[in-house]
Write a protein that holds these residues in place. Structure first.
Motif, PDB file in Angstrom:
ATOM      1  N   GLY A  51       0.809  -1.206   0.000  1.00  0.00           N
ATOM      2  CA  GLY A  51       0.000   0.000   0.000  1.00  0.00           C
ATOM      3  C   GLY A  51       0.841   1.254   0.000  1.00  0.00           C
ATOM      4  N   LEU A  52       1.960   1.250   0.727  1.00  0.00           N
ATOM      5  CA  LEU A  52       2.860   2.399   0.748  1.00  0.00           C
ATOM      6  C   LEU A  52       3.462   2.633  -0.633  1.00  0.00           C
ATOM      7  CD1 LEU A  52       4.521   4.573   2.234  1.00  0.00           C
ATOM      8  CD2 LEU A  52       6.177   2.779   2.805  1.00  0.00           C
ATOM      9  N   VAL A  53       3.963   1.574  -1.271  1.00  0.00           N
ATOM     10  CA  VAL A  53       4.547   1.716  -2.613  1.00  0.00           C
ATOM     11  C   VAL A  53       3.469   2.146  -3.608  1.00  0.00           C
ATOM     12  CG1 VAL A  53       5.771   0.527  -4.467  1.00  0.00           C
ATOM     13  CG2 VAL A  53       6.363   0.060  -2.077  1.00  0.00           C
ATOM     14  N   LEU A  54       2.266   1.606  -3.469  1.00  0.00           N
ATOM     15  CA  LEU A  54       1.164   2.019  -4.331  1.00  0.00           C
ATOM     16  C   LEU A  54       0.890   3.512  -4.162  1.00  0.00           C
ATOM     17  CD1 LEU A  54      -0.938   0.919  -6.332  1.00  0.00           C
ATOM     18  CD2 LEU A  54      -2.421   0.410  -4.386  1.00  0.00           C
ATOM     19  N   ASP A  55       1.008   4.025  -2.942  1.00  0.00           N
ATOM     20  CA  ASP A  55       0.841   5.453  -2.713  1.00  0.00           C
ATOM     21  C   ASP A  55       1.918   6.259  -3.431  1.00  0.00           C
ATOM     22  OD1 ASP A  55      -1.451   5.243  -1.191  1.00  0.00           O
ATOM     23  OD2 ASP A  55      -0.690   6.516   0.429  1.00  0.00           O
ATOM     24  N   TYR A  56       3.147   5.751  -3.501  1.00  0.00           N
ATOM     25  CA  TYR A  56       4.187   6.437  -4.264  1.00  0.00           C
ATOM     26  C   TYR A  56       3.797   6.529  -5.738  1.00  0.00           C
ATOM     27  CZ  TYR A  56       7.264   5.480  -0.217  1.00  0.00           C
ATOM     28  OH  TYR A  56       7.825   5.396   1.035  1.00  0.00           O
ATOM     29  N   PHE A  57       3.286   5.433  -6.294  1.00  0.00           N
ATOM     30  CA  PHE A  57       2.831   5.438  -7.688  1.00  0.00           C
ATOM     31  C   PHE A  57       1.743   6.497  -7.875  1.00  0.00           C
ATOM     32  CE2 PHE A  57       5.095   1.521  -8.003  1.00  0.00           C
ATOM     33  CZ  PHE A  57       5.205   1.172  -9.344  1.00  0.00           C
TER      34      PHE A  57
ATOM     35  N   GLY B  89       1.178   9.054  -6.106  1.00  0.00           N
ATOM     36  CA  GLY B  89       1.703  10.388  -5.880  1.00  0.00           C
ATOM     37  C   GLY B  89       2.345  11.011  -7.097  1.00  0.00           C
ATOM     38  N   THR B  90       2.821  10.196  -8.037  1.00  0.00           N
ATOM     39  CA  THR B  90       3.416  10.747  -9.253  1.00  0.00           C
ATOM     40  C   THR B  90       2.370  11.313 -10.201  1.00  0.00           C
ATOM     41  OG1 THR B  90       3.287   8.714 -10.570  1.00  0.00           O
ATOM     42  CG2 THR B  90       5.210   8.976  -9.132  1.00  0.00           C
ATOM     43  N   GLN B  91       1.116  10.810 -10.102  1.00  0.00           N
ATOM     44  CA  GLN B  91       0.024  11.172 -11.019  1.00  0.00           C
ATOM     45  C   GLN B  91       0.402  10.894 -12.471  1.00  0.00           C
ATOM     46  OE1 GLN B  91      -1.034  15.268 -10.081  1.00  0.00           O
ATOM     47  NE2 GLN B  91      -2.086  14.630  -8.208  1.00  0.00           N
ATOM     48  N   ALA B  92       1.251   9.888 -12.680  1.00  0.00           N
ATOM     49  CA  ALA B  92       1.739   9.606 -14.029  1.00  0.00           C
ATOM     50  C   ALA B  92       1.429   8.200 -14.500  1.00  0.00           C
ATOM     51  CB  ALA B  92       3.261   9.829 -14.081  1.00  0.00           C
ATOM     52  N   PHE B  93       0.810   7.361 -13.630  1.00  0.00           N
ATOM     53  CA  PHE B  93       0.654   5.951 -13.966  1.00  0.00           C
ATOM     54  C   PHE B  93      -0.810   5.528 -13.982  1.00  0.00           C
ATOM     55  CE2 PHE B  93       4.973   6.226 -12.341  1.00  0.00           C
ATOM     56  CZ  PHE B  93       5.673   5.531 -13.308  1.00  0.00           C
ATOM     57  N   GLN B  94      -1.095   4.578 -14.858  1.00  0.00           N
ATOM     58  CA  GLN B  94      -2.408   3.956 -14.936  1.00  0.00           C
ATOM     59  C   GLN B  94      -2.245   2.439 -14.866  1.00  0.00           C
ATOM     60  OE1 GLN B  94      -3.917   5.229 -18.755  1.00  0.00           O
ATOM     61  NE2 GLN B  94      -2.407   4.078 -19.918  1.00  0.00           N
TER      62      GLN B  94
ATOM     63  N   MET C 129       3.162  -2.496  -9.712  1.00  0.00           N
ATOM     64  CA  MET C 129       3.521  -2.109 -11.075  1.00  0.00           C
ATOM     65  C   MET C 129       2.486  -1.153 -11.658  1.00  0.00           C
ATOM     66  SD  MET C 129       2.721  -5.681 -13.112  1.00  0.00           S
ATOM     67  CE  MET C 129       3.224  -6.774 -11.768  1.00  0.00           C
ATOM     68  N   GLY C 130       2.903  -0.407 -12.662  1.00  0.00           N
ATOM     69  CA  GLY C 130       1.996   0.503 -13.350  1.00  0.00           C
ATOM     70  C   GLY C 130       2.543   0.869 -14.703  1.00  0.00           C
ATOM     71  N   THR C 131       1.694   1.450 -15.538  1.00  0.00           N
ATOM     72  CA  THR C 131       2.043   1.865 -16.898  1.00  0.00           C
ATOM     73  C   THR C 131       1.959   3.372 -16.997  1.00  0.00           C
ATOM     74  OG1 THR C 131       1.113  -0.201 -17.783  1.00  0.00           O
ATOM     75  CG2 THR C 131       1.433   1.606 -19.340  1.00  0.00           C
ATOM     76  N   LYS C 132       3.004   3.993 -17.556  1.00  0.00           N
ATOM     77  CA  LYS C 132       3.005   5.449 -17.668  1.00  0.00           C
ATOM     78  C   LYS C 132       1.924   5.898 -18.646  1.00  0.00           C
ATOM     79  CE  LYS C 132       5.799   9.506 -18.649  1.00  0.00           C
ATOM     80  NZ  LYS C 132       7.128  10.048 -19.047  1.00  0.00           N
ATOM     81  N   SER C 133       1.154   6.876 -18.234  1.00  0.00           N
ATOM     82  CA  SER C 133       0.056   7.386 -19.053  1.00  0.00           C
ATOM     83  C   SER C 133       0.605   8.058 -20.326  1.00  0.00           C
ATOM     84  CB  SER C 133      -0.763   8.397 -18.263  1.00  0.00           C
ATOM     85  OG  SER C 133      -1.228   7.837 -17.053  1.00  0.00           O
TER      86      SER C 133
END
Length: 389
Positions: A340-346, A348-353, A385-389
């Motif tokens: 959950g903490l790492v997910l919050d970092y993702f 926080g960038t507002q760059a990933f979907q 994990m996430g994908t950059k928008s």
């Protein structure tokens, strides 16, 4: 077994090796026993459950407003554990509550908090979610006569101590921050700490294979990859078409890493700016190191910058690290709360979907592993994990 569910922020998969299932004696969620009967090795069963069907459903009577003073403060490694909004704690720490004994270690959540009171939610972390369960049969043995032994409730094994804890409460950010939470036991210069090579790995070979497999599923076939906080042990998939650049703290360690096409020594705690141009990589991978960053949000912002649109960011970790250099907040969290903490970092960038989390637990530790006499269970694997928008 794989348990799949979706929160407002991300998709989640929980993989768990279920050892010695007894179809005649154990307890299963609805319809699963019947679905598993007479299946052969390699068979797959998929079942869908509505919210509250496989785990206890949400009950508003399990939400309580209590004096903040009831929180049973504890001291761990010299730090006092205090209540924080959105965090999970053992129910026994949350005060005198109906049906809760002080020894109860199942998770309860603080969903509201002020100077005088706190609102605690004792519902199961997955109570509000639809669940998809897939079971793949790895081995079948003949039933033998038994005079005793354990009786296992398998849904409790799969879901009662972790899954669901990585999700936010009603999309509100969790207050992970604690006083001095980014401090470490050893605050000396990181360059001095990592000056001498440490040719050690932080995963057993089985867990490493799982991590490589998750990366292989996510990375493009011919990707240009930044292996962030790289070291001697590679967790890159066995794909020679990947061009991997390593960025780490020790040149000798990275020179021993056979997957690196090039390497760069760089201290992200001293300077979180990545020395690469915008959009330089198809993927950024950070393995077993996120807990050492003192400015993790800045580093993930940089990861987003150097990724091309559609690029992947993957952060993998386990429950082993150099304790003197891990941030104190990381060590205070439940393993699923760390996701959950790492997910919050993702977020926080507002760059990933297309954000996802994956957990893999309870596998057998390889017999030739040096820690086999300490534990027979393989190191757990967690990936965000996430994908950059």
């Amino acid at each position: 077994m794989e348990l799949a569910w979706q929160s407002r922020e991300a998709r989640h998969r929980e993989r768990y090796l279920s050892r010695r299932i007894n179809l005649w004696r154990d307890i299963f969620p609805p319809r699963m026993r019947e679905a598993l009967l007479n299946r052969e090795t390699g068979g797959i069963v998929r079942l869908e459950y509505g919210a509250g069907e496989a785990v206890p459903g949400y009950d508003p009577k399990l939400v309580h407003r209590v004096p903040r003073s009831q929180f049973a403060r504890q001291e761990i490694r010299g730090r006092v554990i205090s209540p924080l909004k959105g965090r999970h704690y053992p129910k026994g720490m949350l005060g005198s509550l109906p049906g809760v004994f002080p020894q109860n270690c199942l998770p309860g959540r603080i969903i509201d908090l002020d100077d005088a009171t706190m609102t605690v939610d004792l519902n199961h972390p997955l109570a509000r979610y639809n669940l998809s369960v897939q079971a793949k049969i790895l081995d079948v043995a003949d039933k033998v006569t038994e005079t005793g032994g354990r009786l296992t409730c398998w849904m409790e094994e799969w879901a009662d101590n972790g899954p669901g804890m990585q999700a936010r409460h009603q999309s509100q950010p969790t207050q992970f921050g604690i006083p001095d939470g980014m401090r470490r036991k050893d605050e000396t210069d990181d360059g001095r700490f990592y000056r001498e090579p440490r040719m050690v790995g932080h995963l057993d070979s089985q867990a490493s294979e799982f991590l490589k497999g998750l990366y292989a599923d996510a990375l493009p076939e011919q990707a240009k990859v930044l292996d962030l906080m790289s070291s001697m042990q590679s967790h890159m998939p066995d794909n020679p078409a990947l061009h991997v650049t390593g960025l780490g703290m020790n040149a000798a360690e990275m020179s021993a890493n056979p997957r690196l096409a090039e390497q760069l020594v760089h201290d992200l705690n001293a300077d979180p700016v990545l020395p690469f141009a915008d959009g330089s990589f198809d993927a950024v991978v950070c393995s077993l190191s996120i807990e050492y960053l003192v400015r993790p949000q800045e580093v993930l912002n940089e990861c987003a910058r150097v990724l091309r649109p559609g690029g992947k960011l993957l952060v993998g970790f386990s429950n082993r690290w150099f304790p003197d250099k891990a941030m104190s907040m990381w060590m205070d969290l439940h393993e699923f709360e760390r996701m959950g903490l790492v997910l919050d970092y993702f977020l926080g960038t507002q760059a990933f979907q297309d954000l996802q989390t994956v957990s893999i637990r309870n596998w057998w530790r390889p017999e030739d592993d040096p820690h086999i006499n300490t534990t027979s269970t393989s190191d757990p694997v967690y990936v965000v994990m996430g994908t950059k928008s």
